[in-house]
Design an enzyme around this catalytic site. Structure first.
Site, PDB file in Angstrom:
ATOM      1  N   ARG A  37       0.812  -1.216   0.000  1.00 55.22           N
ATOM      2  CA  ARG A  37       0.000   0.000   0.000  1.00 55.22           C
ATOM      3  C   ARG A  37       0.846   1.269   0.000  1.00 55.22           C
ATOM      4  NH1 ARG A  37      -5.058  -1.880   0.446  1.00 55.22           N
ATOM      5  NH2 ARG A  37      -5.365  -3.875   1.523  1.00 55.22           N
ATOM      6  N   HIS A  69       3.277 -11.037  -5.362  1.00 56.63           N
ATOM      7  CA  HIS A  69       2.150 -10.203  -5.804  1.00 56.63           C
ATOM      8  C   HIS A  69       2.572  -8.747  -5.715  1.00 56.63           C
ATOM      9  CE1 HIS A  69      -1.834  -8.640  -6.392  1.00 56.63           C
ATOM     10  NE2 HIS A  69      -2.404  -9.832  -6.311  1.00 56.63           N
ATOM     11  N   TYR A  72      -0.907  -2.858  -4.523  1.00 55.27           N
ATOM     12  CA  TYR A  72      -2.257  -2.531  -4.964  1.00 55.27           C
ATOM     13  C   TYR A  72      -2.375  -1.150  -5.613  1.00 55.27           C
ATOM     14  CZ  TYR A  72      -3.648  -6.522  -2.073  1.00 55.27           C
ATOM     15  OH  TYR A  72      -3.789  -7.775  -1.525  1.00 55.27           O
ATOM     16  N   HIS A 109      -2.554  -7.155 -10.894  1.00 54.73           N
ATOM     17  CA  HIS A 109      -3.821  -6.871 -11.562  1.00 54.73           C
ATOM     18  C   HIS A 109      -3.545  -5.881 -12.698  1.00 54.73           C
ATOM     19  CE1 HIS A 109      -5.693  -7.611  -7.325  1.00 54.73           C
ATOM     20  NE2 HIS A 109      -5.322  -8.734  -7.907  1.00 54.73           N
ATOM     21  N   GLU A 145      -3.113 -11.080 -13.705  1.00 49.82           N
ATOM     22  CA  GLU A 145      -4.171 -11.833 -13.018  1.00 49.82           C
ATOM     23  C   GLU A 145      -5.545 -11.468 -13.572  1.00 49.82           C
ATOM     24  OE1 GLU A 145      -5.993 -12.280  -8.483  1.00 49.82           O
ATOM     25  OE2 GLU A 145      -3.958 -11.517  -8.781  1.00 49.82           O
ATOM     26  N   ASP A 179      -7.424 -16.710 -10.970  1.00 46.93           N
ATOM     27  CA  ASP A 179      -8.010 -16.700  -9.635  1.00 46.93           C
ATOM     28  C   ASP A 179      -9.409 -17.298  -9.727  1.00 46.93           C
ATOM     29  OD1 ASP A 179      -9.725 -15.610  -7.435  1.00 46.93           O
ATOM     30  OD2 ASP A 179      -7.860 -14.633  -6.833  1.00 46.93           O
ATOM     31  N   HIS A 182     -12.299 -14.933  -8.789  1.00 46.52           N
ATOM     32  CA  HIS A 182     -12.502 -13.917  -9.821  1.00 46.52           C
ATOM     33  C   HIS A 182     -13.169 -14.514 -11.052  1.00 46.52           C
ATOM     34  CE1 HIS A 182      -8.840 -11.488  -8.084  1.00 46.52           C
ATOM     35  NE2 HIS A 182      -9.830 -11.627  -7.226  1.00 46.52           N
ATOM     36  N   HIS A 216      -4.598 -18.678  -8.140  1.00 44.56           N
ATOM     37  CA  HIS A 216      -5.037 -18.326  -6.794  1.00 44.56           C
ATOM     38  C   HIS A 216      -6.281 -19.160  -6.500  1.00 44.56           C
ATOM     39  CE1 HIS A 216      -3.030 -14.086  -6.977  1.00 44.56           C
ATOM     40  NE2 HIS A 216      -2.175 -15.037  -6.620  1.00 44.56           N
ATOM     41  N   ASP A 229     -15.384  -8.783  -6.020  1.00 39.70           N
ATOM     42  CA  ASP A 229     -14.303  -9.609  -5.490  1.00 39.70           C
ATOM     43  C   ASP A 229     -14.484  -9.809  -3.988  1.00 39.70           C
ATOM     44  OD1 ASP A 229     -11.961 -10.945  -5.029  1.00 39.70           O
ATOM     45  OD2 ASP A 229     -10.638  -9.264  -5.461  1.00 39.70           O
ATOM     46  N   HIS A 231     -13.592 -12.919  -1.408  1.00 40.22           N
ATOM     47  CA  HIS A 231     -13.078 -14.263  -1.177  1.00 40.22           C
ATOM     48  C   HIS A 231     -13.748 -14.917   0.029  1.00 40.22           C
ATOM     49  CE1 HIS A 231      -8.995 -13.412  -3.362  1.00 40.22           C
ATOM     50  NE2 HIS A 231     -10.055 -13.092  -4.091  1.00 40.22           N
ATOM     51  N   GLU A 261      -5.490 -17.481  -1.124  1.00 37.47           N
ATOM     52  CA  GLU A 261      -5.705 -16.128  -0.625  1.00 37.47           C
ATOM     53  C   GLU A 261      -6.988 -16.088   0.201  1.00 37.47           C
ATOM     54  OE1 GLU A 261      -3.751 -13.213  -3.943  1.00 37.47           O
ATOM     55  OE2 GLU A 261      -5.784 -13.928  -4.319  1.00 37.47           O
TER      56      GLU A 261
END
Length: 279
Positions: A37, A69, A72, A109, A145, A179, A182, A216, A229, A231, A261
């Site tokens: 982040r 990964h 973000y 992403h 992804e 994923d 997703h 994923h 999204d 999970h 994840e």
């Protein structure tokens, strides 16, 4: 061999990630190579890189079983010139960190066009950024992804991912991470063995197995095609266990990093054990 493991914490230094993964009985793992982040991070110390390599070797991990990964904040589809340049620089920096750690791929992403330009133009921006990053950092593959399709995010369809790949100069160094949550949110119904087979056949036609660099493994709390999204732990969402049984029995996925994840880390060991039990 199937290689399953969670996206583990790198708190205390990235060299701790292999230890955290090994403690869960993992044969693979994901991690962030910097704070996900924040835009920037201090350079990796040589001692940290050496400790990371030593911990990989001590627990039998190879680079191909690790799926880092990216942060973000990166948005390679951003039409603003300065914002796009910053995201490209951030991608390049994270790839450099992967190279310093001896890792050979970086998952991210594709980004969002923010409803300010057409998807085709945004796809071209993604490919442009990937080309620049690949030219700057040898030895690391960019792994795009698939997304749930929320908002203006790219990559919910195999065709969009394929269009990005087609515009990359070095296609041997661009791959895809699928994923499961997703996929379902984007409208791909893989709840049955027949459904799983259809989805993977469609992937082969549009993109090709040679580009698959990892998966994923996530259940989802949302309905088919909800384009959100969210999970869920394996078996507790809309997917159930059947698609994961198909994945664990699919020889085409041998040796790829299959990364959990799921949201409850207290259940990771049990999820890993059950997944191996499906083989």
């Amino acid at each position: 061999m199937k290689r399953v493991g969670p996206h583990v914490s790198a708190q205390g230094g990235v060299d701790q990630a292999p230890l955290n993964a090994a403690a869960l009985g993992s044969r693979a793992f994901g991690l962030f190579v910097k704070n996900q982040r924040q835009w920037h991070a201090p350079p990796l110390a040589a001692a940290t890189c050496a400790a990371f390599a030593a911990n990989l070797e001590a627990h039998g991990y190879r680079a191909g079983a690790i799926l880092p990964h990216a942060g973000y904040l990166i948005n390679l589809a951003n039409p603003d010139h300065e914002a796009h340049a910053r995201s490209t620089a951030a991608l390049t920096e994270e790839m450099e960190r992967c190279a310093a750690l001896g890792l050979d791929r970086l998952n991210l992403h594709p980004g969002s066009h923010l409803r300010r330009i057409a998807p085709a133009a945004a796809i071209a921006l993604v490919a442009q950024a990937v080309n620049r990053a690949l030219a700057a950092v040898p030895g690391v593959t960019v792994v795009l992804e698939n997304t749930a399709g929320q908002g203006a995010c790219l990559g919910a369809s195999f065709e969009e991912l394929a269009a990005m790949i087609e515009q990359v100069d070095d296609r041997a160094r661009v791959g895809v991470c699928l994923d499961t949550a997703h996929l379902f949110a984007a409208g791909f119904d893989l709840r049955t063995a027949a459904g799983y087979a259809r989805v993977m056949e469609r992937f082969e036609r549009a993109i090709g197995w040679r580009h698959l660099r990892g998966m994923h493994l996530n259940d989802t709390r949302v309905a088919l095609g909800a384009r959100v999204d969210r999970h869920a732990p394996l078996g507790d969402g809309q997917l159930g266990w059947e698609p994961f049984s198909c994945i664990m029995r699919d020889p085409r996925l041998d040796e790829l990093p299959l990364i959990l994840e799921t949201p409850d880390e207290e259940r990771w060991s049990a999820e890993i054990e059950r997944l191996y039990g499906l083989i």
